[in-house]
Write a protein that holds these residues in place. Structure first.
Motif, PDB file in Angstrom:
ATOM      1  N   ASN A 133      56.382 110.698 109.255  1.00 42.01           N
ATOM      2  CA  ASN A 133      57.268 111.840 109.021  1.00 42.01           C
ATOM      3  C   ASN A 133      58.611 111.388 108.430  1.00 42.01           C
ATOM      4  OD1 ASN A 133      55.441 113.762 109.886  1.00 42.01           O
ATOM      5  ND2 ASN A 133      56.118 113.635 112.013  1.00 42.01           N
ATOM      6  N   ALA A 134      59.141 110.266 108.913  1.00 43.24           N
ATOM      7  CA  ALA A 134      60.396 109.731 108.378  1.00 43.24           C
ATOM      8  C   ALA A 134      60.196 109.271 106.932  1.00 43.24           C
ATOM      9  CB  ALA A 134      60.899 108.580 109.245  1.00 43.24           C
ATOM     10  N   PHE A 135      59.044 108.676 106.649  1.00 42.72           N
ATOM     11  CA  PHE A 135      58.704 108.241 105.293  1.00 42.72           C
ATOM     12  C   PHE A 135      58.696 109.452 104.354  1.00 42.72           C
ATOM     13  CE2 PHE A 135      55.749 107.444 101.860  1.00 42.72           C
ATOM     14  CZ  PHE A 135      56.037 106.145 101.474  1.00 42.72           C
ATOM     15  N   ARG A 136      58.021 110.528 104.753  1.00 47.89           N
ATOM     16  CA  ARG A 136      57.921 111.738 103.937  1.00 47.89           C
ATOM     17  C   ARG A 136      59.300 112.359 103.703  1.00 47.89           C
ATOM     18  NH1 ARG A 136      55.541 114.932 107.169  1.00 47.89           N
ATOM     19  NH2 ARG A 136      53.455 114.094 106.875  1.00 47.89           N
ATOM     20  N   THR A 137      60.107 112.412 104.758  1.00 54.18           N
ATOM     21  CA  THR A 137      61.453 112.983 104.637  1.00 54.18           C
ATOM     22  C   THR A 137      62.287 112.198 103.636  1.00 54.18           C
ATOM     23  OG1 THR A 137      61.369 113.801 106.904  1.00 54.18           O
ATOM     24  CG2 THR A 137      63.554 113.563 105.923  1.00 54.18           C
ATOM     25  N   ALA A 138      62.227 110.875 103.692  1.00 53.32           N
ATOM     26  CA  ALA A 138      62.990 110.032 102.766  1.00 53.32           C
ATOM     27  C   ALA A 138      62.476 110.179 101.335  1.00 53.32           C
ATOM     28  CB  ALA A 138      62.922 108.578 103.205  1.00 53.32           C
ATOM     29  N   LEU A 139      61.161 110.211 101.176  1.00 52.16           N
ATOM     30  CA  LEU A 139      60.569 110.317  99.843  1.00 52.16           C
ATOM     31  C   LEU A 139      60.894 111.658  99.196  1.00 52.16           C
ATOM     32  CD1 LEU A 139      58.755 108.774  97.840  1.00 52.16           C
ATOM     33  CD2 LEU A 139      56.809 109.934  98.871  1.00 52.16           C
ATOM     34  N   ASN A 140      60.891 112.727  99.984  1.00 50.51           N
ATOM     35  CA  ASN A 140      61.150 114.066  99.443  1.00 50.51           C
ATOM     36  C   ASN A 140      62.628 114.410  99.338  1.00 50.51           C
ATOM     37  OD1 ASN A 140      58.429 114.511  99.194  1.00 50.51           O
ATOM     38  ND2 ASN A 140      58.242 115.661 101.085  1.00 50.51           N
ATOM     39  N   GLY A 141      63.495 113.593  99.919  1.00 56.25           N
ATOM     40  CA  GLY A 141      64.929 113.879  99.919  1.00 56.25           C
ATOM     41  C   GLY A 141      65.577 113.680  98.565  1.00 56.25           C
ATOM     42  N   ASP A 142      66.786 114.210  98.446  1.00 57.44           N
ATOM     43  CA  ASP A 142      67.534 114.104  97.193  1.00 57.44           C
ATOM     44  C   ASP A 142      68.482 112.911  97.161  1.00 57.44           C
ATOM     45  OD1 ASP A 142      66.375 116.411  96.196  1.00 57.44           O
ATOM     46  OD2 ASP A 142      67.923 117.703  97.049  1.00 57.44           O
ATOM     47  N   SER A 143      68.650 112.255  98.280  1.00 55.14           N
ATOM     48  CA  SER A 143      69.650 111.208  98.384  1.00 55.14           C
ATOM     49  C   SER A 143      68.998 109.824  98.332  1.00 55.14           C
ATOM     50  CB  SER A 143      70.395 111.376  99.708  1.00 55.14           C
ATOM     51  OG  SER A 143      71.322 110.345  99.880  1.00 55.14           O
ATOM     52  N   SER A 144      69.815 108.829  98.034  1.00 54.23           N
ATOM     53  CA  SER A 144      69.322 107.448  98.041  1.00 54.23           C
ATOM     54  C   SER A 144      69.611 106.771  99.375  1.00 54.23           C
ATOM     55  CB  SER A 144      69.950 106.650  96.899  1.00 54.23           C
ATOM     56  OG  SER A 144      71.349 106.630  97.051  1.00 54.23           O
ATOM     57  N   SER A 145      70.136 107.557 100.339  1.00 54.54           N
ATOM     58  CA  SER A 145      70.313 107.029 101.693  1.00 54.54           C
ATOM     59  C   SER A 145      70.085 108.162 102.687  1.00 54.54           C
ATOM     60  CB  SER A 145      71.697 106.413 101.887  1.00 54.54           C
ATOM     61  OG  SER A 145      72.670 107.404 102.075  1.00 54.54           O
ATOM     62  N   VAL A 146      69.610 107.791 103.874  1.00 55.45           N
ATOM     63  CA  VAL A 146      69.327 108.744 104.944  1.00 55.45           C
ATOM     64  C   VAL A 146      69.937 108.189 106.213  1.00 55.45           C
ATOM     65  CG1 VAL A 146      67.500 109.849 106.288  1.00 55.45           C
ATOM     66  CG2 VAL A 146      67.170 109.467 103.843  1.00 55.45           C
ATOM     67  N   THR A 147      70.595 109.047 106.989  1.00 56.27           N
ATOM     68  CA  THR A 147      71.190 108.605 108.244  1.00 56.27           C
ATOM     69  C   THR A 147      70.207 108.823 109.383  1.00 56.27           C
ATOM     70  OG1 THR A 147      73.386 109.156 107.425  1.00 56.27           O
ATOM     71  CG2 THR A 147      73.142 108.889 109.818  1.00 56.27           C
ATOM     72  N   ILE A 148      69.897 107.749 110.095  1.00 53.90           N
ATOM     73  CA  ILE A 148      69.011 107.793 111.257  1.00 53.90           C
ATOM     74  C   ILE A 148      69.699 107.057 112.390  1.00 53.90           C
ATOM     75  CG2 ILE A 148      66.802 107.053 112.213  1.00 53.90           C
ATOM     76  CD1 ILE A 148      65.569 107.400 109.547  1.00 53.90           C
ATOM     77  N   ASP A 149      69.769 107.697 113.527  1.00 55.67           N
ATOM     78  CA  ASP A 149      70.389 107.111 114.714  1.00 55.67           C
ATOM     79  C   ASP A 149      71.799 106.596 114.413  1.00 55.67           C
ATOM     80  OD1 ASP A 149      67.971 107.602 116.046  1.00 55.67           O
ATOM     81  OD2 ASP A 149      67.197 105.609 115.522  1.00 55.67           O
ATOM     82  N   GLY A 150      72.518 107.321 113.561  1.00 56.75           N
ATOM     83  CA  GLY A 150      73.890 106.938 113.239  1.00 56.75           C
ATOM     84  C   GLY A 150      74.012 105.837 112.197  1.00 56.75           C
ATOM     85  N   ASN A 151      72.901 105.345 111.668  1.00 60.53           N
ATOM     86  CA  ASN A 151      72.933 104.283 110.658  1.00 60.53           C
ATOM     87  C   ASN A 151      72.483 104.838 109.311  1.00 60.53           C
ATOM     88  OD1 ASN A 151      73.620 102.191 112.505  1.00 60.53           O
ATOM     89  ND2 ASN A 151      71.495 102.153 113.195  1.00 60.53           N
TER      90      ASN A 151
END
Length: 186
Positions: A68-86
């Motif tokens: 699910n995290a892979f899919r969210t990152a692949l479909n997102g518009d950004s080149s970075s994703v914040t997870i657990d504050g990172n």
């Protein structure tokens, strides 16, 4: 009295007709060459897409919990994703050693999956390919199958009956003229 027939200029007309026929033939060969080049370009894009999607499928197989995290990152518009504050980028969660890059010990499963998704998206962008995954899987398949879509040109990463530039209809049938590739992955 004998009539004199002249054929002055007939040879020139014959030469002009022959040149016209030759020009039409050359134009035909040129059109055929352009069609062959277009087909070669399409084949190259499909091969690149398949290679990138295989890498994504392997990343999901290696880390099924983070799909699910892979899919969210692949479909997102950004080149970075914040997870657990990172903030996770395609270069996160990798520890470079002298031997080979290895996963950093401090990254969670979802952070690693996010990094993999961003990396696959980055590979696609570097090859002028839009990458994505259909949120509910491929149409007509079980829930565990993931549905990768790669598109290029004016085609979008969508399965939609109404969107004119979508890759395929909602039932998964390709649209005429779409420049895309759909792959199921487990």
């Amino acid at each position: 009295m004998k009539l004199k027939t002249t054929q002055e200029g007939v040879g020139l007309i014959e030469v002009m007709v022959a040149l016209l026929l030759l020009a039409v033939a050359v134009l035909g060969f040129s059109a055929m060459q352009m069609t062959a080049i277009k087909a070669t370009d399409e084949s190259l894009m499909r091969t690149r897409s398949l290679t990138i999607m295989r890498g994504g499928a392997e990343a999901i197989r290696a880390n099924p919990t983070g799909s699910n995290a892979f899919r969210t990152a692949l479909n997102g518009d950004s080149s970075s994703v914040t997870i657990d504050g990172n903030a996770i980028t395609k270069d996160s969660c990798v520890q470079n050693t002298n031997a080979a890059p290895a996963a950093a010990a401090s990254c969670t499963i979802n952070q690693l999956a996010t990094r993999d998704g961003l990396l696959i998206k980055s590979y696609g962008a570097a090859n002028d390919i839009n990458m994505g995954m259909i949120p509910n899987g491929c149409p007509g398949t079980s829930d565990r199958r993931q549905c990768f879509v790669a598109s290029w040109g004016n085609t979008t990463v969508q399965l939609d009956d109404t969107a004119p530039n979508a890759c395929a209809n909602a039932d998964g049938t390709y649209k005429n003229g779409a420049e895309c590739f759909i792959m199921e992955a487990y």
